[in-house]
Design a protein around this motif. Structure first.
Motif, short mmCIF file in Angstrom:
data_model
loop_
_atom_site.label_atom_id
_atom_site.label_comp_id
_atom_site.label_asym_id
_atom_site.label_seq_id
_atom_site.Cartn_x
_atom_site.Cartn_y
_atom_site.Cartn_z
N ASP A 1 0.76 -1.20 0.04
CA ASP A 1 0.04 0.13 0.03
C ASP A 1 0.98 1.30 0.09
OD1 ASP A 1 0.90 -0.08 2.68
OD2 ASP A 1 -0.76 0.59 3.44
N LYS A 2 2.16 1.06 0.16
CA LYS A 2 3.16 2.28 0.02
C LYS A 2 3.87 2.29 -1.23
CE LYS A 2 1.94 4.10 4.02
NZ LYS A 2 0.94 3.28 4.60
N ASP A 3 3.27 1.64 -2.10
CA ASP A 3 3.99 1.69 -3.43
C ASP A 3 3.92 2.92 -4.04
OD1 ASP A 3 4.99 1.23 -5.96
OD2 ASP A 3 4.20 -0.84 -6.24
N PHE A 4 4.95 3.74 -4.14
CA PHE A 4 4.85 5.04 -4.61
C PHE A 4 5.47 5.21 -6.20
CE2 PHE A 4 5.48 6.06 -0.29
CZ PHE A 4 4.26 6.32 0.11
N LEU A 5 5.77 3.85 -6.78
CA LEU A 5 6.25 3.92 -8.05
C LEU A 5 5.01 3.36 -8.92
CD1 LEU A 5 8.32 3.83 -10.18
CD2 LEU A 5 8.84 1.46 -9.85
N ILE A 6 4.23 2.32 -8.70
CA ILE A 6 3.05 1.66 -9.27
C ILE A 6 1.94 2.00 -8.04
CG2 ILE A 6 1.91 0.35 -10.35
CD1 ILE A 6 4.58 -1.03 -11.77
N PRO A 7 1.17 2.97 -8.00
CA PRO A 7 0.14 3.15 -7.15
C PRO A 7 -0.63 1.96 -6.95
CG PRO A 7 -0.19 4.59 -8.79
CD PRO A 7 0.96 4.07 -9.20
N VAL A 8 -1.28 1.83 -5.70
CA VAL A 8 -2.33 0.86 -5.20
C VAL A 8 -3.38 0.87 -6.00
CG1 VAL A 8 -3.00 1.82 -3.38
CG2 VAL A 8 -3.01 -0.70 -3.43
N SER A 9 -3.75 2.00 -6.71
CA SER A 9 -5.00 1.92 -7.50
C SER A 9 -4.73 1.07 -8.68
CB SER A 9 -4.95 3.65 -8.03
OG SER A 9 -3.69 4.12 -8.78
N TYR B 1 -6.36 -2.33 -7.80
CA TYR B 1 -7.89 -2.23 -7.98
C TYR B 1 -8.18 -2.29 -9.56
CZ TYR B 1 -7.94 -1.49 -3.01
OH TYR B 1 -7.80 -1.52 -1.58
N ARG B 2 -7.55 -1.98 -10.31
CA ARG B 2 -7.78 -2.06 -11.76
C ARG B 2 -7.33 -3.54 -12.22
NH1 ARG B 2 -5.98 2.28 -15.94
NH2 ARG B 2 -7.54 1.15 -17.12
N PHE B 3 -6.56 -4.18 -11.81
CA PHE B 3 -6.34 -5.53 -12.03
C PHE B 3 -7.59 -6.19 -11.33
CE2 PHE B 3 -1.75 -4.63 -12.79
CZ PHE B 3 -1.36 -5.47 -13.97
N HIS B 4 -8.05 -5.97 -10.18
CA HIS B 4 -8.88 -6.74 -9.50
C HIS B 4 -10.25 -6.31 -10.32
CE1 HIS B 4 -11.00 -8.46 -6.17
NE2 HIS B 4 -11.95 -7.34 -5.96
N GLU B 5 -10.40 -5.46 -10.78
CA GLU B 5 -11.75 -4.89 -11.61
C GLU B 5 -11.76 -5.76 -12.58
OE1 GLU B 5 -14.15 -1.21 -13.47
OE2 GLU B 5 -12.39 -0.93 -12.23
N ASP B 6 -10.75 -6.14 -13.36
CA ASP B 6 -10.51 -6.49 -14.78
C ASP B 6 -10.58 -8.06 -15.05
OD1 ASP B 6 -11.09 -4.05 -15.93
OD2 ASP B 6 -8.90 -3.87 -16.64
N LEU B 7 -9.98 -8.57 -14.00
CA LEU B 7 -9.52 -9.92 -13.93
C LEU B 7 -10.75 -10.74 -13.37
CD1 LEU B 7 -5.95 -9.95 -12.25
CD2 LEU B 7 -6.56 -10.94 -14.67
N PRO B 8 -11.15 -11.65 -14.23
CA PRO B 8 -12.56 -12.41 -13.69
C PRO B 8 -12.31 -13.52 -12.67
CG PRO B 8 -11.78 -13.39 -15.66
CD PRO B 8 -10.72 -12.23 -15.40
N ASN B 9 -11.14 -13.74 -12.24
CA ASN B 9 -10.98 -15.00 -11.27
C ASN B 9 -9.80 -14.65 -10.47
OD1 ASN B 9 -11.14 -17.22 -10.10
ND2 ASN B 9 -10.33 -18.66 -11.56
N ASP B 10 -9.96 -13.52 -9.58
CA ASP B 10 -8.50 -13.08 -8.88
C ASP B 10 -8.92 -12.94 -7.49
OD1 ASP B 10 -8.45 -9.61 -8.00
OD2 ASP B 10 -9.94 -10.42 -9.22
N THR B 11 -7.70 -12.75 -6.61
CA THR B 11 -7.93 -12.51 -5.37
C THR B 11 -6.99 -11.25 -4.77
OG1 THR B 11 -8.29 -14.79 -4.37
CG2 THR B 11 -7.45 -13.20 -2.82
#
Length: 339
Positions: free
Chosen positions: A289-297, A300-310
């Motif tokens: 959650d403290k990733d300031f290179l590739i933000p944690v947002s 959530y994009r991966f989480h939204e697009d992937l059909p079968n993820d955790t």
């Protein structure tokens, strides 16, 4: 006499200005000479203090390719890799590091997993001991093809594949391209979507800057490398001298600095994002959650697009959680793998 006086006066004035101009030009010339001489001295000083030649491969090999390291010919390169753990495991875990890193970034995870799993990891082209692609094509497609050829050379028909940052982007693109070869997917602060960084490692920023990036291939200050590593850690106190030394020395492997520049200058570094939604394999999205290179947002994009993820967001960790806190970051991996 009356008519000639103004002419004589003008002549004196013109002569005066000519003389003054010449004096000013001499002064400017002298200042420029001093300036360029000082600049040359500064450049020489910077080179003497921070200029490093490539480190001999054999010296680096002796230090960073201790057993169980091996080398294997793939795509015209002698690829540095490690194949460890349970030899009876028919579904090995393949781990891919990120930009500027090496297979060593997964050392702690491997040490904890190898009693139960077979773990395969490699220095991807352009980094670590493997060295640059002969064709200098650092596109994601080129990396995905390399992973396929590497696995074929190892006789691995199917695996669980995971990667961090660039390695994560390679992993999911490999899954898109060769879905039959992937059982599960692990994305650790993975690249892929466009993003805006709060903090970019200095080496990355310089590598993307024309002219300056040419200097980077010759002048690579160790403090810059240290700062670059600190930028991807949430807890800077965990950045040890030994860790910095490893990143620094492997950066100096012949061809790696130019490879970093070539990679960073690639256009269209986020291809195939429209295909993420087609990935059917069970996927673990793991993010600091403290990733300031590739933000944690982006998690959530991966989480939204992937059909079968955790999705698991790790508190108080940065861009390389498996290196910064291997014990905490490994817990959701063990659950995901059913171990």
């Amino acid at each position: 006499m009356v008519v000639g006086a103004p002419i004589k006066t003008y002549s004196i004035i013109i002569t005066y200005f000519i003389n003054q101009t010449a004096t000013v030009m001499k002064l400017i010339t002298k200042i420029l000479r001093v300036f360029f001489f000082a600049l040359l001295l500064i450049a020489l000083g910077v080179y003497l203090f921070f200029g490093y030649q490539d480190r001999p491969f054999e010296d680096l090999k002796a230090k960073y390719a201790n057993p169980p390291s091996s080398f294997m010919a793939v795509d015209g390169m002698d690829v540095h890799y490690r194949d460890e753990g349970n030899p009876l495991d028919s579904l090995p875990l393949v781990l891919i590091h990120g930009t500027g890193a090496s297979l060593h970034t997964f050392d702690a995870w491997t040490n904890q997993l190898k009693d139960k799993k077979r773990i395969v990891r490699m220095d991807i082209p352009g980094f670590g001991l493997t060295g640059p692609f002969p064709h200098k094509n650092y596109s994601i497609n080129s990396y995905a093809t390399f992973i396929n050829n590497f696995l074929d050379a190892k006789g691995i028909e199917k695996c669980v594949i995971g990667g961090n940052s660039l390695g994560g982007q390679i992993a999911w693109n490999f899954t898109v391209k060769f879905p039959q070869k992937v059982e599960k997917l692990i994305l650790i602060d993975a690249a892929g979507y466009p993003f805006e960084s709060e903090s970019v490692p200095a080496a990355f920023a310089i590598a993307r800057t024309p002219i300056l990036n040419k200097i980077l291939t010759v002048i690579t200050p160790k403090p810059m490398v240290k700062k670059s590593v600190e930028d991807v850690y949430a807890d800077k106190t965990k950045v040890t001298p030994e860790l910095v030394e490893r990143y620094f020395e492997l950066t100096l492997r012949e061809g790696n600095r130019q490879a970093l520049v070539d990679r960073m200058m690639m256009e269209n570094q986020t291809p195939n994002i429209d295909k993420i939604k087609n990935i059917q394999q069970p996927t673990l999205v793991l993010w600091g959650d403290k990733d300031f290179l590739i933000p944690v947002s982006n998690a959530y994009r991966f989480h939204e697009d992937l059909p079968n993820d955790t999705l698991v967001v790790l508190e108080n960790l940065g861009h390389v959680p498996m290196e910064e806190d291997p014990n905490t970051s490994l817990v959701p991996v063990l659950t995901f793998l059913g171990l």
